[in-house]
Design an enzyme around this catalytic site. Structure first.
Site, PDB file in Angstrom:
ATOM      1  CE  LYS A 176     -33.919 -24.715  23.813  1.00  0.00           C
ATOM      2  NZ  LYS A 176     -33.634 -25.875  24.654  1.00  0.00           N
ATOM      3  CD  GLN A 209     -35.705 -28.219  26.683  1.00  0.00           C
ATOM      4  OE1 GLN A 209     -35.534 -27.728  25.570  1.00  0.00           O
ATOM      5  NE2 GLN A 209     -35.053 -27.788  27.754  1.00  0.00           N
ATOM      6  CG  ASP A 217     -28.823 -29.261  23.181  1.00  0.00           C
ATOM      7  OD1 ASP A 217     -28.792 -28.013  23.156  1.00  0.00           O
ATOM      8  OD2 ASP A 217     -29.778 -29.907  23.660  1.00  0.00           O
TER       9      ASP A 217
END
Ligand code: NAP
Length: 284
Positions: free
Chosen positions: A53, A97, A120
């Site tokens: 990422k 995460q 997200d």
């Protein structure tokens, strides 16, 4: 008949060209989109995901920071870091995460991220906005699937889409996005009776379960579009999706492979969300 291969890798590259162009335009106005990625603990797969990422941010000219903490970080300490990033003007997107260590309440952490920086798309406010047809920041994987369908000119309006798997991060937001695009949606889960009965009626099948090659050619209507979200290892340790690519590709009209399908799009839509968050911040 051999299906059109929906090349997620190529669509991701094309989308990244657009992102890069918009990042340059924002930079020229003095705003550099920035993503903060937080990793707690030492899950090896998570390490790979976060470093990919961060690397992808660099490829489109975005600023990124990776904050790594030991597995014994307390929930309070993590919430304090999130609060600091929420008020950091150089950061437009915050990603924690998952999975988190068991002593940390995942819901509390996801809700602590400012909805305007929730790249997200997991915050209740963003999930609710999507549900009510006013999408803001969208969950990356289904958002990527929508881009793949659009890019491949797959008609969604009036189509029957069957989604196999109903998680909060893939299946449910996928259903909302397809519904908003005018599809008639069937959302299947582990209790669904006679799954093949449903998939055989679909113009579009989205497989998001996490079971190697469970969708086979005999479950697909000839000419249908099949998108494979699954990421699994088969008995031989080979990476594969939820779709049995070999048997489905001779029945379907279009199919996405694994690897090289949804995976590259998910990370690209994370970049897109960070860009969109930065663009909105400039307007507010
Ligand atoms: P998840 O949270 O475990 O959810 C799985 C869903 O599948 C649940 O809704 C479950 O039903 C349903 N299910 C289980 N067995 C089923 C069956 N036999 N028939 C129909 N539905 C069934 O998984 P997830 O996080 O959504 O991930 C799904 C897969 O996508 C995994 O392989 C994951 O690695 C992959 N993934 C890929 C990406 C990417 O970027 N490519 C991103 C995210 C996830 P219940 O609700 O009844 O339990």
């Amino acid at each position: 008949m051999t299906a059109l291969i929906i090349d997620g890798k190529q669509i991701a590259l094309d989308t990244q060209i657009e992102i890069k162009r918009r990042v340059s335009a924002l930079s020229a106005r003095g705003v550099m989109p920035g993503l903060a990625v937080i990793l707690v603990g030492d899950n090896p797969a998570s390490h790979v995901y976060v470093s990919n990422k961060v690397k992808s941010c660099g490829a489109v000219g975005m600023h990124s920071v990776l904050e790594q903490y030991p597995a014994d970080l307390s929930e309070r300490q993590l919430l304090e870091r999130i609060a600091a990033l929420n008020s950091d003007a150089a950061i437009h997107g915050i990603l924690v995460q998952l999975p988190l260590p068991a002593h940390i309440n995942e819901h509390a952490v996801l809700e602590a991220i400012s909805p305007t920086k929730d790249v997200d798309g997991f915050h209740l406010l963003n999930a609710g906005a999507l549900m009510t047809g006013q999408p803001r920041l969208r969950a990356c994987t289904p958002y990527g699937v929508m881009k793949m369908l659009e890019h491949s000119n797959i008609a969604m309006r009036g189509a029957h889409a069957v989604i196999v798997g109903a998680s909060n991060i893939v299946g449910k937001p996928m259903a909302m996005m397809l519904l908003q695009a005018g599809a008639t949606v069937t959302l299947c889960n582990s209790k669904t009776r006679d799954l093949a009965h449903h998939t055989k009626q679909a113009d579009i099948v989205i497989a998001a379960v996490g079971r190697a090659r469970m969708i086979t050619g005999d479950m697909i209507r000839p000419g249908a579009t099949v998108i494979d979200v699954g990421i699994n290892r088969d008995e031989a340790g080979k990476l594969c999706g939820d779709v049995d690519f070999e048997s489905v590709k001779s029945v379907a009209g279009a199919i996405s492979p694994v690897p090289g399908g949804v995976g590259p799009m998910t990370i690209t839509m994370l970049l897109m969300n960070t860009l969109e968050a930065a663009e909105k911040a400039l307007l507010s």
